[in-house]
Motif scaffolding. Structure first.
Motif, mmCIF file in Angstrom:
data_model
loop_
_atom_site.group_PDB
_atom_site.id
_atom_site.type_symbol
_atom_site.label_atom_id
_atom_site.label_comp_id
_atom_site.label_asym_id
_atom_site.label_seq_id
_atom_site.Cartn_x
_atom_site.Cartn_y
_atom_site.Cartn_z
ATOM 1 N N UNK A 1 0.860 -1.187 0.000
ATOM 2 C CA UNK A 1 0.000 0.000 0.000
ATOM 3 C C UNK A 1 0.895 1.235 0.000
ATOM 4 N N UNK A 2 0.376 2.407 -0.396
ATOM 5 C CA UNK A 2 1.193 3.630 -0.413
ATOM 6 C C UNK A 2 1.381 4.227 0.982
ATOM 7 N N UNK A 3 2.147 3.512 1.808
ATOM 8 C CA UNK A 3 2.377 3.928 3.189
ATOM 9 C C UNK A 3 3.674 3.311 3.701
ATOM 10 N N UNK A 4 4.425 4.079 4.490
ATOM 11 C CA UNK A 4 5.663 3.549 5.073
ATOM 12 C C UNK A 4 5.406 2.397 6.032
ATOM 13 N N UNK A 5 4.206 2.336 6.603
ATOM 14 C CA UNK A 5 3.890 1.261 7.548
ATOM 15 C C UNK A 5 3.380 -0.002 6.850
ATOM 16 N N UNK A 6 3.177 0.058 5.537
ATOM 17 C CA UNK A 6 2.682 -1.093 4.789
ATOM 18 C C UNK A 6 3.798 -2.126 4.589
ATOM 19 N N UNK A 7 3.399 -3.370 4.456
ATOM 20 C CA UNK A 7 4.352 -4.463 4.245
ATOM 21 C C UNK A 7 5.100 -4.295 2.920
ATOM 22 N N UNK A 8 6.343 -4.745 2.905
ATOM 23 C CA UNK A 8 7.162 -4.701 1.692
ATOM 24 C C UNK A 8 6.807 -5.909 0.824
ATOM 25 N N UNK A 9 6.387 -5.643 -0.412
ATOM 26 C CA UNK A 9 6.044 -6.717 -1.347
ATOM 27 C C UNK A 9 7.292 -7.186 -2.101
ATOM 28 N N UNK A 10 8.111 -6.234 -2.531
ATOM 29 C CA UNK A 10 9.339 -6.515 -3.268
ATOM 30 C C UNK A 10 10.366 -5.443 -2.946
ATOM 31 N N UNK A 11 11.593 -5.676 -3.369
ATOM 32 C CA UNK A 11 12.646 -4.668 -3.275
ATOM 33 C C UNK A 11 13.219 -4.481 -4.682
ATOM 34 N N UNK A 12 13.456 -3.225 -5.044
ATOM 35 C CA UNK A 12 13.945 -2.919 -6.388
ATOM 36 C C UNK A 12 15.360 -2.371 -6.328
ATOM 37 N N UNK A 13 16.216 -2.907 -7.152
ATOM 38 C CA UNK A 13 17.612 -2.459 -7.258
ATOM 39 C C UNK A 13 17.668 -1.119 -7.996
#
Length: 152
Positions: free
Chosen positions: A106-118
């Motif tokens: 979700x568009x929030x710093x508290x939302x879970x990380x779905x992926x990480x982008x290099x």
């Protein structure tokens, strides 16, 4: 009118289509390279020297000027030059900047990380709001902060 003239007219309209579609957009605007290989030139003509060759389809660029069927662009590194409008698309893309960036559910710093982008990863943008953009990298989607991408 001969069939050859008709085919030539159709080919010309197809080549001009992207240029006409981009001619009524307010400057500057975001675009992306829509071919596997595209050349940037010093000026708006095929007769002037090539300054850079791009081999990265979907790379975001900022269009800063127009001249007939040519667009003056700025790339993510700040390099500017001219490119034929037919090589550009209005498809919104962005490139990850800085370090590894989280793509959240979700568009929030508290939302879970779905992926990480290099850094350097290019993806498509489908929605932006409140400093976040929905970023799609080959079907892997997540919200990324606009401060961490170039092309929004």
């Amino acid at each position: 009118m001969t069939s050859r003239q008709i085919l030539l007219g159709i080919a010309l309209m197809a080549a001009m289509g992207p240029a006409v579609a981009q001619s009524d957009v307010e400057l500057p605007y975001w675009a992306s390279i829509n071919v596997d290989e595209a050349r940037m030139r010093k000026g708006p003509s095929p007769d002037v020297p090539v300054t850079w060759e791009y081999r990265r389809k979907d790379l975001p660029v900022k269009v800063v000027a127009r001249f007939e069927t040519w667009r003056k662009i700025e790339d993510p590194d700040g390099t500017t030059g001219w490119m034929a409008a037919r090589l550009l698309s209005r498809t919104r893309t962005a490139i990850v900047t800085g370090g590894i960036q989280p793509m959240r559910e979700e568009p929030s710093l508290s939302s879970a990380v779905a992926y990480r982008a290099q850094p350097g990863v290019v993806g498509r943008i489908t929605d932006c709001k409140d400093g976040w953009c929905l970023f799609d990298v080959k079907g892997r989607k997540g919200w990324i902060q606009t401060d961490h991408i170039w092309g929004d």
